[in-house]
Design an enzyme around this catalytic site. Structure first.
Site, PDB file in Angstrom:
ATOM      1  NE  ARG A 155      -3.826  -0.250   2.350  1.00  9.99           N
ATOM      2  CZ  ARG A 155      -3.837   0.837   3.111  1.00  9.99           C
ATOM      3  NH1 ARG A 155      -2.881   1.038   3.984  1.00  9.99           N
ATOM      4  NH2 ARG A 155      -4.807   1.712   3.013  1.00  9.99           N
ATOM      5  CG  ASP A 170      -4.292   3.765   5.833  1.00  5.68           C
ATOM      6  OD1 ASP A 170      -5.408   3.631   5.322  1.00  5.68           O
ATOM      7  OD2 ASP A 170      -3.228   3.422   5.288  1.00  5.68           O
TER       8      ASP A 170
END
Ligand code: ADE
Length: 235
Positions: A155, A170
């Site tokens: 990611r 996140d």
């Protein structure tokens, strides 16, 4: 184009890993050349007709231990100057978001997945650079654990996520969990999406999301909150 990061995953269960790695964003990242993951079957490096990869532990005790010969063989076949060899083990350093980010900056990673009661210590001493655990519990083998680390680090590779912005929102970035998300319809079974999200006022939306992140973190994971140096009340 140069592949940003090359990964070799060494396992006794290559099919298990391939299924995970071919799907979704990891599959797409590989198709686009942002990442390359090669899965190797450790058993191919075992000797004899029966291709035995494990044996009883010296000193006695429960379970079986993975033999050194196939592991030395497979690791030495992929290891280069810049390689970091990572052994997946419950007694390794715990995977965190910062560790995932750090690993994403490597050139070549080799993940070794163990099985049985572990691997011969000589492999760990001679060939392993780092040992990583995905949490305080014991799995039957490290293959899915290695896939979890690969997923988390991928990611951070530019281009893997549709929007890089998701990284800053996140959970576990800025020591906060993430905020609640909603999509259409604006009303479902009598439950309405918070009005602020429909307002189009981005400053207000950002403020609401930050407040939600703080609230969420306080109630679910107070252990990850670090004191805010600007906040007098925390002194
Ligand atoms: N292998 C078995 N259990 C594991 C864990 N918790 N993390 C990483 N590898 C493992």
């Amino acid at each position: 184009m140069d592949t940003a990061l090359e990964i070799d995953l060494l396992t006794l269960f290559p099919v298990m890993a391939a299924g995970y790695l071919e799907e979704s964003m990891l599959g797409r990242a590989q198709k686009h050349g942002l990442l390359s993951v090669n899965v190797h079957d450790i058993r191919k490096w075992a000797e004899g007709k029966h291709k035995v990869t494990d044996d009883r532990p010296f000193g006695g005790g429960a379970g079986m231990v993975m033999k050194p010969e196939p592991l030395f063989g497979v690791i030495e076949s992929v290891k280069r100057e810049e390689t970091q060899v990572i052994y997946m083990a419950p007694d390794g350093e715990k995977l965190t978001q910062p560790l995932a980010k750090e690993l994403s900056q490597a050139k070549h990673l080799v993940f070794l997945s163990g099985h049985y009661e572990g691997i011969d210590q000589r492999v760990r001493d001679c060939l392993v650079d780092r040992e990583v655990s995905i949490g305080d519990y014991v799995l039957t083998n490290g293959t899915i654990a290695a896939c979890v680390v690969i997923d988390a680090l991928a990611r951070y590779i530019p281009g893997v996520l549709g929007e890089e912005k998701s990284l800053t929102q996140d959970s576990f970035t800025a020591s906060l969990l993430t905020f609640p998300q909603f999509t259409r319809p604006a009303e479902f079974r009598g439950m309405r999406v918070p009005e602020v999200l429909l307002s189009g006022n981005h400053a207000e939306i950002d403020a609401w999301r930050l407040a939600q992140r703080k609230e969420n973190t306080k109630s679910k994971r107070p252990d990850i909150i670090s004191p805010d140096p600007e906040d007098e009340s925390s002194h």
